[in-house]
Write an enzyme that holds these catalytic residues in place. Structure first.
Site, PDB file in Angstrom:
ATOM      1  N   ARG A  91      -8.226  -0.278   5.553  1.00 63.40           N
ATOM      2  CA  ARG A  91      -7.338   0.645   4.848  1.00 63.40           C
ATOM      3  C   ARG A  91      -6.014  -0.037   4.501  1.00 63.40           C
ATOM      4  NH1 ARG A  91      -5.870   5.400   8.075  1.00 63.40           N
ATOM      5  NH2 ARG A  91      -4.605   5.627   6.230  1.00 63.40           N
ATOM      6  N   ILE A 138       9.600   7.306  16.082  1.00 67.42           N
ATOM      7  CA  ILE A 138       9.152   8.004  14.857  1.00 67.42           C
ATOM      8  C   ILE A 138       7.924   8.876  15.142  1.00 67.42           C
ATOM      9  CG2 ILE A 138       8.442   7.731  12.435  1.00 67.42           C
ATOM     10  CD1 ILE A 138      11.142   6.477  12.806  1.00 67.42           C
ATOM     11  N   LYS A 177       0.839  -1.207   0.000  1.00 63.32           N
ATOM     12  CA  LYS A 177       0.000   0.000   0.000  1.00 63.32           C
ATOM     13  C   LYS A 177       0.868   1.249   0.000  1.00 63.32           C
ATOM     14  CE  LYS A 177      -1.720   1.588   4.032  1.00 63.32           C
ATOM     15  NZ  LYS A 177      -1.296   2.985   4.221  1.00 63.32           N
ATOM     16  N   ASN A 178       1.883   1.273   0.857  1.00 62.63           N
ATOM     17  CA  ASN A 178       2.681   2.494   0.982  1.00 62.63           C
ATOM     18  C   ASN A 178       3.583   2.738  -0.226  1.00 62.63           C
ATOM     19  OD1 ASN A 178       1.474   2.988   3.380  1.00 62.63           O
ATOM     20  ND2 ASN A 178       3.261   2.553   4.661  1.00 62.63           N
ATOM     21  N   CYS A 180      -3.718  13.980  13.304  1.00 60.11           N
ATOM     22  CA  CYS A 180      -4.227  12.635  13.040  1.00 60.11           C
ATOM     23  C   CYS A 180      -4.012  11.815  14.281  1.00 60.11           C
ATOM     24  CB  CYS A 180      -3.580  12.037  11.811  1.00 60.11           C
ATOM     25  SG  CYS A 180      -2.319  10.859  12.131  1.00 60.11           S
ATOM     26  N   ARG A 186      -3.888  10.923   4.655  1.00 62.92           N
ATOM     27  CA  ARG A 186      -2.810  11.896   4.675  1.00 62.92           C
ATOM     28  C   ARG A 186      -1.904  11.800   3.446  1.00 62.92           C
ATOM     29  NH1 ARG A 186       0.826  14.742   8.020  1.00 62.92           N
ATOM     30  NH2 ARG A 186       2.795  14.095   7.151  1.00 62.92           N
ATOM     31  N   ASP A 241       5.584   0.870  11.702  1.00 61.89           N
ATOM     32  CA  ASP A 241       4.318   0.221  11.321  1.00 61.89           C
ATOM     33  C   ASP A 241       4.216  -1.221  11.824  1.00 61.89           C
ATOM     34  OD1 ASP A 241       3.499   2.535  10.119  1.00 61.89           O
ATOM     35  OD2 ASP A 241       3.815   1.871   8.065  1.00 61.89           O
ATOM     36  N   ARG A 271       1.916  15.084  13.018  1.00 65.11           N
ATOM     37  CA  ARG A 271       2.338  14.795  11.643  1.00 65.11           C
ATOM     38  C   ARG A 271       2.282  16.037  10.734  1.00 65.11           C
ATOM     39  NH1 ARG A 271      -0.063   8.958   9.940  1.00 65.11           N
ATOM     40  NH2 ARG A 271       1.811   8.824   8.698  1.00 65.11           N
ATOM     41  N   PRO A 272       3.165  17.002  10.950  1.00 63.61           N
ATOM     42  CA  PRO A 272       3.164  18.193  10.096  1.00 63.61           C
ATOM     43  C   PRO A 272       3.710  17.896   8.688  1.00 63.61           C
ATOM     44  CG  PRO A 272       5.013  18.246  11.627  1.00 63.61           C
ATOM     45  CD  PRO A 272       4.231  17.007  11.948  1.00 63.61           C
ATOM     46  N   VAL A 273       3.631  18.902   7.812  1.00 64.99           N
ATOM     47  CA  VAL A 273       4.171  18.736   6.448  1.00 64.99           C
ATOM     48  C   VAL A 273       5.269  19.770   6.173  1.00 64.99           C
ATOM     49  CG1 VAL A 273       2.192  17.604   5.352  1.00 64.99           C
ATOM     50  CG2 VAL A 273       2.235  20.090   5.507  1.00 64.99           C
ATOM     51  N   ASP A 274       5.864  20.308   7.241  1.00 62.90           N
ATOM     52  CA  ASP A 274       6.884  21.350   7.067  1.00 62.90           C
ATOM     53  C   ASP A 274       8.060  20.895   6.204  1.00 62.90           C
ATOM     54  OD1 ASP A 274       7.254  19.628   9.294  1.00 62.90           O
ATOM     55  OD2 ASP A 274       8.895  20.872  10.017  1.00 62.90           O
ATOM     56  N   LEU A 275       8.459  19.624   6.326  1.00 63.99           N
ATOM     57  CA  LEU A 275       9.615  19.150   5.543  1.00 63.99           C
ATOM     58  C   LEU A 275       9.281  19.120   4.046  1.00 63.99           C
ATOM     59  CD1 LEU A 275      10.769  16.204   7.844  1.00 63.99           C
ATOM     60  CD2 LEU A 275      11.704  18.512   7.728  1.00 63.99           C
TER      61      LEU A 275
HETATM   62  C1  UD1 Z   1       4.933   6.911   5.909  1.00 62.07           C
HETATM   63  C2  UD1 Z   1       4.021   5.722   5.854  1.00 62.07           C
HETATM   64  C3  UD1 Z   1       3.603   5.306   7.264  1.00 62.07           C
HETATM   65  C4  UD1 Z   1       4.842   5.089   8.128  1.00 62.07           C
HETATM   66  C5  UD1 Z   1       5.771   6.293   8.073  1.00 62.07           C
HETATM   67  C6  UD1 Z   1       7.083   6.072   8.797  1.00 62.07           C
HETATM   68  C7  UD1 Z   1       2.911   5.983   3.735  1.00 62.07           C
HETATM   69  C8  UD1 Z   1       1.654   6.278   3.004  1.00 62.07           C
HETATM   70  N1  UD1 Z   1       2.844   6.040   5.074  1.00 62.07           N
HETATM   71  O1  UD1 Z   1       4.187   7.989   6.470  1.00 62.07           O
HETATM   72  O2  UD1 Z   1       2.843   4.107   7.183  1.00 62.07           O
HETATM   73  O3  UD1 Z   1       4.453   4.875   9.469  1.00 62.07           O
HETATM   74  O4  UD1 Z   1       6.083   6.615   6.698  1.00 62.07           O
HETATM   75  O5  UD1 Z   1       7.752   4.974   8.289  1.00 62.07           O
HETATM   76  O6  UD1 Z   1       3.915   5.652   3.157  1.00 62.07           O
HETATM   77  N2  UD1 Z   1       7.382  14.781   9.875  1.00 62.07           N
HETATM   78  C9  UD1 Z   1       7.576  16.124  10.140  1.00 62.07           C
HETATM   79  N3  UD1 Z   1       7.414  17.015   9.119  1.00 62.07           N
HETATM   80  C10 UD1 Z   1       7.092  16.619   7.847  1.00 62.07           C
HETATM   81  C11 UD1 Z   1       6.916  15.234   7.591  1.00 62.07           C
HETATM   82  C12 UD1 Z   1       7.076  14.340   8.640  1.00 62.07           C
HETATM   83  O7  UD1 Z   1       7.862  16.518  11.271  1.00 62.07           O
HETATM   84  O8  UD1 Z   1       6.975  17.481   6.955  1.00 62.07           O
HETATM   85  C13 UD1 Z   1       7.549  13.801  10.988  1.00 62.07           C
HETATM   86  C14 UD1 Z   1       6.273  12.998  11.259  1.00 62.07           C
HETATM   87  O9  UD1 Z   1       5.386  13.708  12.109  1.00 62.07           O
HETATM   88  C15 UD1 Z   1       6.832  11.757  11.894  1.00 62.07           C
HETATM   89  C16 UD1 Z   1       8.186  11.570  11.169  1.00 62.07           C
HETATM   90  O10 UD1 Z   1       8.488  12.836  10.584  1.00 62.07           O
HETATM   91  O11 UD1 Z   1       7.072  11.982  13.255  1.00 62.07           O
HETATM   92  C17 UD1 Z   1       8.177  10.523  10.070  1.00 62.07           C
HETATM   93  O12 UD1 Z   1       7.080  10.757   9.206  1.00 62.07           O
HETATM   94  P1  UD1 Z   1       7.088  10.368   7.661  1.00 62.07           P
HETATM   95  O13 UD1 Z   1       8.264   9.482   7.393  1.00 62.07           O
HETATM   96  O14 UD1 Z   1       6.938  11.590   6.867  1.00 62.07           O
HETATM   97  O15 UD1 Z   1       5.767   9.512   7.554  1.00 62.07           O
HETATM   98  P2  UD1 Z   1       4.722   9.485   6.372  1.00 62.07           P
HETATM   99  O16 UD1 Z   1       5.408   9.667   5.075  1.00 62.07           O
HETATM  100  O17 UD1 Z   1       3.561  10.352   6.704  1.00 62.07           O
END
Ligand code: UD1
Length: 427
Positions: A406, A336, A22-23, A124, A100, A314, A129-133
């Site tokens: 899901r 994580i 899925k991922n 969530c 997300r 996961d 889980r921000p998207v700043d990166l």
């Molecule tokens: C993906 C997987 C999810 C898995 C996760 C970690 C998919 C669809 N989902 O989620 O199943 O648990 O990887 O292996 O592939 N973060 C920030 N800022 C950002 C982005 C992330 O602070 O802009 C933080 C997140 O809050 C979290 C950490 O970074 O604490 C890792 O998140 P990330 O690797 O981005 O997870 P996803 O891609 O959302």
């Protein structure tokens, strides 16, 4: 709302077909937005998140053709995705809220059309889980980004240009978004501290099949030479290492013996190491992975989640369930995500002895769990309750199984084919 009823105690024996990841599938589907040609993806799992992404791509003007279905097998579905010019370049709140990973359309839309609007995912169940990166990375490629009325509005009227991105922490989604943006940017992009998850490598390989130039696939430094246009390709999604890992734990916790058909052992090594140290036997076989409970009891092992190749977050809830019935104690540390211990109170209601201190949980193994009525919270927490039910004495009912749908295709069928007493109750 559907519920799952389990009568625990039966060891699982037999073969379980493992579906496509899925991922890996979600970013691969988003990659169709990078070209006007057809991207044909095979081995897609039949899951709610895949349908949500298909729905979103259709909203963005893509033609989504489902080409073949294999309800009885594990060969997966084939989607032909063709993204013409979208009337709207907006990913609406209603879809992003549900999943997300919808944010993955941001990079490709912006790179191809110079503009994208994507709803902010918001909080969530497993942390903020921000998207700043994602946003800082896109800014490094020249995007102008504003946050307006709950939406990310990204613009690059003259196109994106290559740049140097050093992620301060590892993010799977941000690496994928930036990779998809960089393949159509002018010049060279370097992404340092990139996520090394197999799903990221799968996306990179598909982009190469579509004509992108990417070096360093599978490492933490990706070097991309941007190109003007990509073309269509046919690509097969990798097997789901988390689905396979979950069934591996099911074999260990029930004292069973399973062959996981199509599973990829190399992507499961961190889990295999923990299972082996806990007393299970797991190894590669022709066409998959074989796992069984060893001769002795399961013993407690400490586990810490980390980015790949470390132990996957996961699989944290599932391994905690195994540790809950081990001989001895184990410390499980979640590095994580914050707030990813929502399964703990439910496991404790079944008789588990678990104490959470910040990001760590101390699990003291008990001889038996007992069946109970439980509430599923997130996807992996839900499946950990199913595993607990398989090992418990008596009957367990897991409510709110839509979370499970899901990420786990036909789970009750796969488990009951191997001797579990599991059924779905439809209301
Ligand atoms: C993906 C997987 C999810 C898995 C996760 C970690 C998919 C669809 N989902 O989620 O199943 O648990 O990887 O292996 O592939 N973060 C920030 N800022 C950002 C982005 C992330 O602070 O802009 C933080 C997140 O809050 C979290 C950490 O970074 O604490 C890792 O998140 P990330 O690797 O981005 O997870 P996803 O891609 O959302």
């Amino acid at each position: 709302m559907d519920r799952i009823r389990i009568r625990g105690g039966a060891p699982l024996n037999g073969r379980i077909p493992i579906g496509g990841s899925k991922n890996a599938a979600l970013p691969l589907m988003a990659a169709c937005l990078l070209t006007g040609d057809t991207l044909s993806l095979a081995n897609l799992p039949h899951l709610a998140d895949i349908s949500t992404m298909a729905h979103l791509l259709a909203e963005l003007g893509a033609e989504v053709e489902m080409n073949g279905d294999a309800p009885g097998g594990h060969s997966g579905r084939v989607f032909d995705l063709t993204a013409g010019e979208p009337a709207e370049k907006t990913a609406p709140y209603d879809l992003v809220r549900r999943m997300r990973a919808s944010v993955l359309v941001l990079g490709p839309l912006l790179a191809r059309w110079g503009e994208a609007r994507v709803s902010l995912p918001g909080g969530c169940a497993i942390g903020t889980r921000p998207v700043d990166l994602h946003l800082d990375g896109l800014r490094s490629l020249g995007a102008e980004i504003e946050l307006q009325e709950g939406y990310i509005h990204a613009r690059a009227p003259g196109g994106l240009s290559g740049g140097h991105i050093l992620f301060p922490s590892v993010s799977v989604g941000a690496t994928e978004n930036l990779l998809m943006a960089a393949v159509l940017a002018r010049g060279e992009t370097e992404i340092a501290n990139a996520a090394r998850e197999p799903e990221v490598a799968d996306l990179a390989r598909c982009l190469v099949a579509m004509g992108a130039a990417i070096e360093g696939i599978g490492t933490d430094t990706l070097r991309i030479q941007g190109t003007d246009a990509l073309h269509g390709a046919s690509y097969r999604v990798i097997p789901d290492r988390i689905e396979a890992g979950t069934y591996a734990v099911a074999a260990a916790i029930t004292g069973g013996d399973l062959s996981l058909e199509g599973a990829d052992f190399e992507s499961m090594e961190a889990l295999a190491d923990i299972l082996t140290r806990a007393g299970a036997e797991i190894g590669k076989i022709e066409g998959g992975v074989h796992v069984k409970r060893g001769a002795g009891a399961i013993c407690g092992v400490d586990v810490m989640t980390e980015p790949f190749p470390g132990f996957p977050t996961d699989m944290q809830a599932q391994i905690m369930t195994l540790m809950a019935v081990s001989e001895g104690a184990s410390m499980i540390t979640e590095s994580i995500f914050e707030n990813r211990f929502m399964h703990v109170p439910e496991l404790c209601r079944m008789g588990a002895d678990i104490n959470v201190h910040g990001a760590s949980a101390i699990v003291r193994g008990v001889a038996k769990l007992s069946g109970a009525e439980l509430m599923a919270t997130d996807l992996r927490a839900s499946v950990s309750l199913i595993l607990a039910g398989l090992a418990a004495e008596g009957e367990t009912i897991v409510n709110r199984v839509y979370h499970l749908d899901r990420g786990y295709e036909r789970i009750e069928e796969k488990l009951s084919n191997c001797g579990a007493e599991v059924e779905r109750l439809q209301d």
